[in-house]
Scaffold this motif. Structure first.
Motif, PDB file in Angstrom:
ATOM      1  N   LEU A 126       4.350  -9.093 -13.966  1.00 49.47           N
ATOM      2  CA  LEU A 126       5.537  -8.416 -13.438  1.00 49.47           C
ATOM      3  C   LEU A 126       5.541  -6.956 -13.861  1.00 49.47           C
ATOM      4  CD1 LEU A 126       8.077  -9.284 -11.871  1.00 49.47           C
ATOM      5  CD2 LEU A 126       9.228  -9.453 -14.051  1.00 49.47           C
ATOM      6  N   PHE A 127       5.181  -6.751 -15.113  1.00 47.73           N
ATOM      7  CA  PHE A 127       5.086  -5.394 -15.647  1.00 47.73           C
ATOM      8  C   PHE A 127       4.125  -4.583 -14.809  1.00 47.73           C
ATOM      9  CE2 PHE A 127       2.725  -2.568 -18.629  1.00 47.73           C
ATOM     10  CZ  PHE A 127       3.749  -1.697 -18.933  1.00 47.73           C
ATOM     11  N   TYR A 128       2.971  -5.159 -14.501  1.00 43.97           N
ATOM     12  CA  TYR A 128       1.985  -4.437 -13.707  1.00 43.97           C
ATOM     13  C   TYR A 128       2.520  -4.137 -12.307  1.00 43.97           C
ATOM     14  CZ  TYR A 128      -2.283  -3.084 -11.453  1.00 43.97           C
ATOM     15  OH  TYR A 128      -3.214  -2.382 -10.750  1.00 43.97           O
ATOM     16  N   PHE A 129       3.187  -5.110 -11.734  1.00 41.58           N
ATOM     17  CA  PHE A 129       3.794  -4.911 -10.412  1.00 41.58           C
ATOM     18  C   PHE A 129       4.696  -3.689 -10.412  1.00 41.58           C
ATOM     19  CE2 PHE A 129       3.954  -7.836  -6.747  1.00 41.58           C
ATOM     20  CZ  PHE A 129       2.864  -8.596  -7.054  1.00 41.58           C
ATOM     21  N   PHE A 130       5.620  -3.679 -11.362  1.00 45.83           N
ATOM     22  CA  PHE A 130       6.578  -2.573 -11.378  1.00 45.83           C
ATOM     23  C   PHE A 130       5.906  -1.260 -11.746  1.00 45.83           C
ATOM     24  CE2 PHE A 130       9.891  -5.932 -11.864  1.00 45.83           C
ATOM     25  CZ  PHE A 130      10.592  -5.589 -10.722  1.00 45.83           C
ATOM     26  N   TRP A 131       4.918  -1.360 -12.602  1.00 44.88           N
ATOM     27  CA  TRP A 131       4.185  -0.161 -13.025  1.00 44.88           C
ATOM     28  C   TRP A 131       3.642   0.571 -11.804  1.00 44.88           C
ATOM     29  CZ3 TRP A 131       3.023   1.986 -17.822  1.00 44.88           C
ATOM     30  CH2 TRP A 131       1.968   2.881 -17.858  1.00 44.88           C
ATOM     31  N   GLU A 132       3.090  -0.196 -10.858  1.00 44.27           N
ATOM     32  CA  GLU A 132       2.547   0.413  -9.647  1.00 44.27           C
ATOM     33  C   GLU A 132       3.659   0.782  -8.677  1.00 44.27           C
ATOM     34  OE1 GLU A 132      -0.995   0.459  -8.298  1.00 44.27           O
ATOM     35  OE2 GLU A 132      -1.246   0.753 -10.432  1.00 44.27           O
ATOM     36  N   LEU A 133       4.673  -0.070  -8.626  1.00 47.81           N
ATOM     37  CA  LEU A 133       5.726   0.169  -7.637  1.00 47.81           C
ATOM     38  C   LEU A 133       6.516   1.422  -7.945  1.00 47.81           C
ATOM     39  CD1 LEU A 133       7.126  -3.300  -6.705  1.00 47.81           C
ATOM     40  CD2 LEU A 133       5.530  -1.844  -5.527  1.00 47.81           C
ATOM     41  N   ALA A 134       6.617   1.762  -9.214  1.00 47.80           N
ATOM     42  CA  ALA A 134       7.310   3.005  -9.549  1.00 47.80           C
ATOM     43  C   ALA A 134       6.498   4.197  -9.079  1.00 47.80           C
ATOM     44  CB  ALA A 134       7.537   3.070 -11.054  1.00 47.80           C
ATOM     45  N   LEU A 137      -8.801  -0.218 -22.915  1.00 46.49           N
ATOM     46  CA  LEU A 137      -8.376  -0.491 -21.537  1.00 46.49           C
ATOM     47  C   LEU A 137      -6.891  -0.197 -21.366  1.00 46.49           C
ATOM     48  CD1 LEU A 137     -10.192  -3.816 -20.562  1.00 46.49           C
ATOM     49  CD2 LEU A 137     -10.761  -1.504 -19.900  1.00 46.49           C
ATOM     50  N   PHE A 138      -6.097  -0.678 -22.326  1.00 48.24           N
ATOM     51  CA  PHE A 138      -4.657  -0.447 -22.239  1.00 48.24           C
ATOM     52  C   PHE A 138      -4.325   1.014 -22.533  1.00 48.24           C
ATOM     53  CE2 PHE A 138      -4.381  -5.011 -22.551  1.00 48.24           C
ATOM     54  CZ  PHE A 138      -3.259  -5.306 -21.817  1.00 48.24           C
ATOM     55  N   GLY A 140      -7.418  -5.704 -18.693  1.00 49.43           N
ATOM     56  CA  GLY A 140      -6.968  -6.099 -20.030  1.00 49.43           C
ATOM     57  C   GLY A 140      -5.970  -7.238 -19.953  1.00 49.43           C
ATOM     58  N   ILE A 141      -5.008  -7.092 -19.056  1.00 52.13           N
ATOM     59  CA  ILE A 141      -3.984  -8.135 -18.907  1.00 52.13           C
ATOM     60  C   ILE A 141      -4.632  -9.457 -18.520  1.00 52.13           C
ATOM     61  CG2 ILE A 141      -2.049  -8.871 -17.464  1.00 52.13           C
ATOM     62  CD1 ILE A 141      -1.155  -5.979 -17.351  1.00 52.13           C
ATOM     63  N   LEU A 142      -5.560  -9.401 -17.562  1.00 57.63           N
ATOM     64  CA  LEU A 142      -6.212 -10.636 -17.102  1.00 57.63           C
ATOM     65  C   LEU A 142      -6.999 -11.289 -18.229  1.00 57.63           C
ATOM     66  CD1 LEU A 142      -7.410  -9.584 -13.572  1.00 57.63           C
ATOM     67  CD2 LEU A 142      -5.920 -11.481 -14.125  1.00 57.63           C
ATOM     68  N   TYR A 143      -7.655 -10.451 -19.019  1.00 54.38           N
ATOM     69  CA  TYR A 143      -8.436 -11.019 -20.115  1.00 54.38           C
ATOM     70  C   TYR A 143      -7.517 -11.701 -21.123  1.00 54.38           C
ATOM     71  CZ  TYR A 143     -11.853 -11.541 -23.782  1.00 54.38           C
ATOM     72  OH  TYR A 143     -12.678 -12.083 -24.724  1.00 54.38           O
ATOM     73  N   LEU A 144      -6.446 -11.024 -21.476  1.00 51.75           N
ATOM     74  CA  LEU A 144      -5.502 -11.614 -22.439  1.00 51.75           C
ATOM     75  C   LEU A 144      -4.952 -12.921 -21.901  1.00 51.75           C
ATOM     76  CD1 LEU A 144      -3.519  -8.512 -23.684  1.00 51.75           C
ATOM     77  CD2 LEU A 144      -5.118  -9.895 -24.973  1.00 51.75           C
TER      78      LEU A 144
END
Lengths: 491, 459
Positions: free
Chosen positions: A127-135, A206-207, A172-176
């Motif tokens: 969700l964080f990634y979604f919003f990160w891009e959407l902003a 990566l982060f 990074g997120i996917l790996y975690l």
């Protein structure tokens, strides 16, 4: 529900604004929407402080291990409040500007607000990634459509830069996620991970790249001055006042607590980069003739200090950073409002072409001097409290070079005074010239916006405790989580 | 089985429809009805209703995966026909035959998605390819179209030869054409199996235009009439991919360690060549040709990973990629200027078309909220779960960042550049606009809730 409405309100109103044709109506509606969001945010701080109001969870992408979970923690409260306050200020301060296709402009602004709120509230990595891009997307359209002459290339550079950062973060997120026992994207699952130092190290970069580009930290800052300069000023306000905080939030919520060992190991490197950034940006700021670029470089310096203080990894530093995130946002929006007024009245932002404004527009001069002094952290202004705490944090950092870091960061403060006071001297004092001869003073809406900012500056300067109380629990929990001294004791 | 037989019948029906129906609109309506019928019977079969009971001796198995894929392909074809069928009139005189060929191709697609024997795979690939050679050269008076057709035919036959050789070697190693392998039987003639595998790998890589077997793609896509390029770049490519993944999942599972590294190299090269070359294109049509190579590179990641997520992901990828590319090609077919500048100022003239096109482009670029993002997300998620794959994944996302450059050039042209005075587009009918709107809605819906698609697998 507070968390939900903080995203939902700007999202819905933003979509509605697309269909309003009348310019006055669009402005009024957008302003009301931003006020409503502010009200929700304030309610979350006061009446509905209980845990159940601040959380929101819904099912979403269950099979992937994700969920739509939002939560207002201390940092979330602070940053959502900053977002909520800055929008009415931006709309009020730029009330007199007019744009082609106003409905699109204000709709995109509100959508960007929804995206920002989402970033600050998301408790799930996907969700964080979604919003990160959407902003980012509305910002891209705002800057490329309504910006200055070189807007298309400059904004594109900005977009590609941040996109590269964010896709690396996605890996990074996917790996975690693949390492969590229940294959979940939730923040809690990430916090419970125990990874080896080596794994943490490459994940860290990566982060960190994503966040460093966003903040920006030297040497990833090259998109920033151009973008700030070319963007329409209301967008610049949001970019510099609110959006850069996405990077800092990323560090505090998604990097340090998830990868504590790597954060400790690479702390010195990051702090060095930040400190280099402070001195470098300040030196460049001294040479700038364009006010917008000057403020842009000063912003790099300020963000650099915050980034360094984060990696000091102690509570004083954290509290300072959190406070300063809020204050920096307020101050820089104030500066931009005045810069925009100057640009609109005189058609130029060049320091060398301006002069003697204080005689012609005393109110503007007073506001500007107060905000500029706050920007260089004079005592009694808001930034003083934040920077004081951050320097305290730096001095108590676990690093071996803490003294050097503090000294060079302190140099940044002195340089800030040099370029800020120099600009005030040249723009507001000295001889009135042909361009500034016809100057008029502030209009009511501008006075109102700047007045609110000045009140906030003094309030936070004299009584920062109110804000510090909000974030106290968060900083405490964070410092405990990133404390890795127990690992050394075992050996 | 329903779809296989009915699509063949429909092909014949369409061939004769031009004799019975004089009106082109009527032919079109028959075709659209036919494809809707295909979707229906296919969905019925997913629910367990099979009209035709044919004993294929295990050579064709319609499992849930194959049926779901067929549904996606038929849906994409429906959208394709709704958006582009009218533009086929411009290509040549044999209007009804084009539809007949398309239905024959769909017949081949159902074979490729459900084969359990290499003979059926070969049959399916050929049934797809031969009508395609004709469609590529259907603009008979255009030299470029003829050239493309000949080029495609020559190279395509060559790769078919490779495929046959590979199948023969496979038969030599296994003693059967079947891809259903008893894991207890170990292959004694491993060199035979591996050389058979490599030949099949090359020929399939040719069909999906993976580098270094991609050289035909830009010229053929550019030369073919735009309406058929759209079909070729989307539906055919997705179909061959399904065949590809089935083949390597079933038949060559035992030598996975050998081909995995080959696939990794092919993936990386495809991503690199597709994306970097697309950056330098001046024509949107050629850009899309290279973008299709680049997207194939991403889809190859599913082959590389070969786990449950990869297979689910490939379905989503196929849907996302087909929907977006079909929409973009449909608009492109209506433009008179195929360069990037031809799109200048489109947002002023046609705000709705520009907005939907922007959504489709964002989807191809893999921006969240669109199906394209989830598709890439699934691929990366699948790939990262396999050991030692980090370099490939990082390379893939960096190339995805490159792809943003050329997709956004179209968005920039539409929104931020002034249009030329001469009107360079034909009129967009309200029907076309509506279809584009639905398409964009579909892309976003799939981007938010992939479950609606994936859940069908576990029906």
């Amino acid at each position: 529900m507070v968390a939900f409405f903080l995203i939902f309100l700007p999202l819905l109103t933003g979509l509605l604004v697309f269909f309003i044709k009348e310019e006055k109506l669009v402005k009024g509606f957008a302003f009301l929407s931003s006020l409503a969001t502010l009200t929700v945010s304030l309610l979350g701080l006061t009446l509905f402080k209980a845990e159940e109001h601040l959380q929101f969870t819904a099912q979403w992408m269950q099979p992937l291990g994700s969920s739509f979970s939002l939560k207002l923690d201390g940092m979330g409260q602070l940053l959502c409040l900053l977002t909520a306050i800055s929008y009415p200020l931006v709309f009020l301060g730029s009330w007199n500007s007019s744009y082609t296709k106003p409905s699109n402009f204000f709709a995109l602004m509100l959508l960007a607000q929804a995206g920002l709120m989402g970033v600050f509230l998301a408790m799930d990595a996907l969700l964080f990634y979604f919003f990160w891009e959407l902003a980012l997307i509305p910002m891209y359209f705002l800057c490329s459509q309504w910006g200055g002459e070189r807007r298309i290339q400059v904004t594109f550079k900005f977009f590609i830069y941040t996109f590269i950062g964010s896709v690396l973060m996605l890996i990074g997120i996917l790996y975690l996620q693949s390492k969590t026992p229940d294959h979940s994207f939730s923040l809690r699952a990430f916090y419970n991970l125990e990874l080896t130092t080596k794994t943490q190290s490459w994940l860290f970069w990566l982060f960190f790249l994503a966040f460093a580009i966003k903040m920006p930290v030297f040497p990833f800052h090259t998109w920033q001055p151009d973008t700030y300069e070319q963007s329409p000023t209301p967008t610049t306000m949001i970019l510099s006042g609110v959006m850069v905080k996405m990077g800092l939030l990323g560090l505090l919520r998604w990097l340090l607590p998830v990868l504590p060992i790597a954060s400790y190991v690479w702390g010195d490197v990051v702090m060095s980069l930040s400190i280099i950034g402070i001195v470098y940006a300040s030196l460049i700021a001294i040479r700038q003739d364009d006010i917008k670029r000057l403020v842009a470089y000063s912003s790099i310096a300020h963000i650099g200090l915050m980034c360094a203080a984060i990696f000091a990894e102690n509570k004083s530093g954290m509290q300072g950073v959190l406070l300063q995130m809020f204050n920096h946002g307020i101050n820089i929006i104030g500066l931009w409002i005045i810069v925009e007024i100057i640009e609109r009245r005189f058609g130029t932002r060049k320091i060398s072409e301006l002069g003697g404004l204080a005689q012609k527009a005393p109110a503007m001069a007073i506001f500007f001097v107060i905000i500029a002094l706050a920007n260089i952290a004079l005592p009694l202004t808001n930034a003083f409290a934040g920077e004081f705490l951050m320097f305290n944090g730096l001095l108590n950092a676990k690093s071996n070079y803490y003294l050097w870091f503090t000294v060079f960061a302190g140099l940044g403060i002195i340089l800030a005074a040099v370029y800020t006071l120099n600009m005030i001297r040249k723009v507001f004092y000295g001889e009135v010239n042909t361009i500034t001869a016809a100057a008029t003073d502030l209009k009511l809406n501008e006075k109102l916006a700047l007045g609110i900012i000045v009140v906030l500056i003094f309030w936070m300067g004299v009584y920062p405790q109110a804000m510090l109380d909000v974030t106290d629990n968060f900083s405490q929990a964070l410092t405990e989580r990133i404390d890795i001294s127990h690992l050394f004791r075992k050996k | 089985m329903n779809a296989l037989i009915i699509s063949a019948i429909l092909g014949v029906v369409m061939m004769f429809s031009s004799i019975l129906l004089k009106q082109k609109g009527a032919v079109r309506n028959v075709a659209v009805t036919g494809i809707i019928l295909l979707i229906l019977v296919n969905i019925l079969e997913m629910g367990g209703t099979v009209f035709f009971k044919v004993n294929t001796r295990g050579m064709i198995v319609f499992d849930q995966f194959a049926l779901l894929f067929n549904s996606i392909i038929f849906l994409a074809t429906l959208i394709y026909l709704l958006l582009s069928a009218k533009d086929m009139e411009k290509v040549g005189v044999n209007y009804a035959e084009y539809f007949a060929l398309i239905f024959f191709i769909l017949c081949g697609v159902t074979l490729v998605s459900s084969f359990k024997s290499l003979l059926i795979l070969f049959l399916g690939i050929e049934i797809i390819s031969i009508p395609l050679y004709i469609l590529t050269g259907s603009d008979k008076r255009n030299l470029k179209s003829n050239e493309a057709s000949l080029k495609y035919f020559l190279l395509g036959s060559f790769s078919t030869g490779l495929m046959l050789m590979g199948i023969a070697l496979y038969y030599g190693a296994r003693g059967t054409f079947s891809t259903v392998i008893d894991p207890l039987i170990t292959v004694t003639a491993k060199p035979l199996l591996i050389s058979g595998m490599s030949l099949l790998l090359f020929s399939m890589a040719f069909k999906v235009s993976a580098a270094p077997f991609h050289f035909w793609t830009p010229d053929v896509y550019d030369g073919a009439p735009t309406v058929f390029t759209s079909f070729m770049a989307t539906i055919i490519k997705a179909a061959v991919f399904i065949g590809f993944i089935r083949l390597f999942d079933d038949a060559f599972e035992q030598v996975q360690s050998t081909w995995r590294i080959w696939i990794a190299v092919i993936t990386a090269v495809t991503l690199f060549i597709g994306n970097i070359t697309a950056v330098f294109q001046q024509s949107v049509k050629r850009m899309l040709a290279y973008s299709s190579i680049a997207q194939a590179g991403f889809m190859l990641l599913s082959l590389y990973a070969m786990n449950t997520e990869a297979k689910e992901g490939l379905l989503i990828y196929a849907a996302a990629y087909c929907f977006a590319t079909i929409g973009i090609f449909a608009v492109l077919a209506k433009m008179s200027d195929y360069t990037f500048d031809g799109f200048n100022g489109l947002s002023k003239k046609e705000p709705l078309i520009a907005a939907t096109l922007a959504i489709l482009l964002l989807s191809l670029a893999g921006i969240p909220l669109t199906a394209g993002f989830l598709a890439k997300f699934y691929m990366l998620k699948a790939a990262i779960a396999t050991p030692n794959s980090l370099w490939l994944v990082i390379f893939a996302v960096l190339m995805a960042a490159v792809s943003v450059y050329y997709y956004f050039r179209v968005i920039q042209a539409m929104y931020f550049k002034e249009g030329s005075t001469s009107s360079s587009t034909t009129e967009f009918s309200p029907f076309f606009k509506g279809a584009m709107l639905i398409l964009a809605g579909l892309v976003i819906l799939l981007g938010l809730f992939p479950d609606i698609l994936v859940n069908w697998l576990y029906f």
